[in-house]
Design a protein around this motif. Structure first.
Motif, short mmCIF file in Angstrom:
data_model
loop_
_atom_site.label_atom_id
_atom_site.label_comp_id
_atom_site.label_asym_id
_atom_site.label_seq_id
_atom_site.Cartn_x
_atom_site.Cartn_y
_atom_site.Cartn_z
N ASN A 186 0.90 -1.05 0.01
CA ASN A 186 0.17 0.20 0.07
C ASN A 186 0.78 1.13 -0.04
OD1 ASN A 186 -1.83 2.02 0.05
ND2 ASN A 186 -3.17 0.91 2.06
N ARG A 187 0.77 2.08 -1.15
CA ARG A 187 1.72 3.02 -1.29
C ARG A 187 3.52 3.40 -1.16
NH1 ARG A 187 -1.69 7.28 -1.83
NH2 ARG A 187 -3.47 7.15 -1.49
N SER A 200 -9.37 5.82 -0.49
CA SER A 200 -8.53 5.64 -0.63
C SER A 200 -8.00 5.25 -2.24
CB SER A 200 -7.78 4.30 0.05
OG SER A 200 -7.86 4.62 1.27
N HIS A 221 -1.65 3.54 -6.72
CA HIS A 221 -0.72 3.44 -7.00
C HIS A 221 -0.87 2.35 -5.61
CE1 HIS A 221 0.21 7.39 -7.79
NE2 HIS A 221 -1.02 8.02 -7.09
N MET A 222 -1.94 0.97 -5.36
CA MET A 222 -1.58 0.32 -4.51
C MET A 222 -1.44 -0.88 -5.25
SD MET A 222 -4.51 1.27 -2.10
CE MET A 222 -4.57 2.74 -1.15
#
Length: 203
Positions: A83-84, A191, A195-196
């Motif tokens: 995640n990120r 969210s 980008h995940m």
């Protein structure tokens, strides 16, 4: 086909050619970026059969990232969810699914009837462990049998139109949604999953 220029190949054929080229040198470690993207189900199966054979025959460690949770379930020995840019969960598929605990009550609802604060209100209920919004409404609870009637009452009070209800054990998709999927956080922010990515370690 062998006499054709590569630029004339379909995306799926180019993807298979890339993997074949990587296998030619018999590397000890392979890094694959979404190896089956653009392939039909039959081609995906062939690719994974070859990769599994290659791994067993030559002892190759394969790292691959994918957004297909079924691939992670079937072919990854160990899974890391990113995640990120940070690993937020890691383990075998069964371990990750058990980490959620409980059961998933999935509601197919009319999105137009969902109010902005609905998910936050459901999350505040004492018997709710978490809530995921992935096009539908999925609620993680310890005991679905006792939680379902109470959730139905809440949705009725909120005037949410429920079209279908199902109860399942947590899947790898649910794990992904909890740690890196589209969800409403405590401050109500959605969210961004752009980008995940899920990084899968296989080997």
């Amino acid at each position: 086909v062998k006499n054709d220029l590569v630029k004339t190949y379909s995306g799926g054929m180019i993807r298979r050619l890339e993997i074949a080229c990587a296998m030619l040198i018999k590397p000890k470690i392979m890094f694959l970026d979404e190896p089956t993207i653009g392939l039909d189900p039959a081609a995906k199966k062939v690719v994974w059969e070859r990769l599994n054979f290659f791994k067993k025959e030559y002892g190759v460690t394969i790292f691959f990232n994918t957004h297909y949770m079924d691939e992670a379930e079937l072919y990854a020995d160990e899974i890391a969810i990113i995640n990120r840019g940070k690993i937020v969960a890691r383990g075998k598929s069964e371990e990750l699914r058990r980490s959620l605990g409980g059961e998933i009550i999935a509601f197919t609802v009319d999105k137009a009837t969902i109010k902005p604060d609905l998910i936050q209100n459901i999350r505040k209920l004492s018997f709710v462990k978490d809530v995921f919004e992935n096009g539908n409404l999925s609620v993680l609870v310890s005991d679905a049998e006792t939680a379902l009637p109470r959730l139905i009452d809440v949705l009725k009070d909120e005037k949410v139109s429920v079209e279908r209800v199902s109860i399942t054990k947590p899947t790898l998709d649910d794990v992904f949604l909890k740690y890196a999927g589209t969800r409403v956080e405590e401050k109500g922010r959605i969210s961004d999953v752009t980008h995940m990515r899920t990084m899968i370690r296989k080997g």
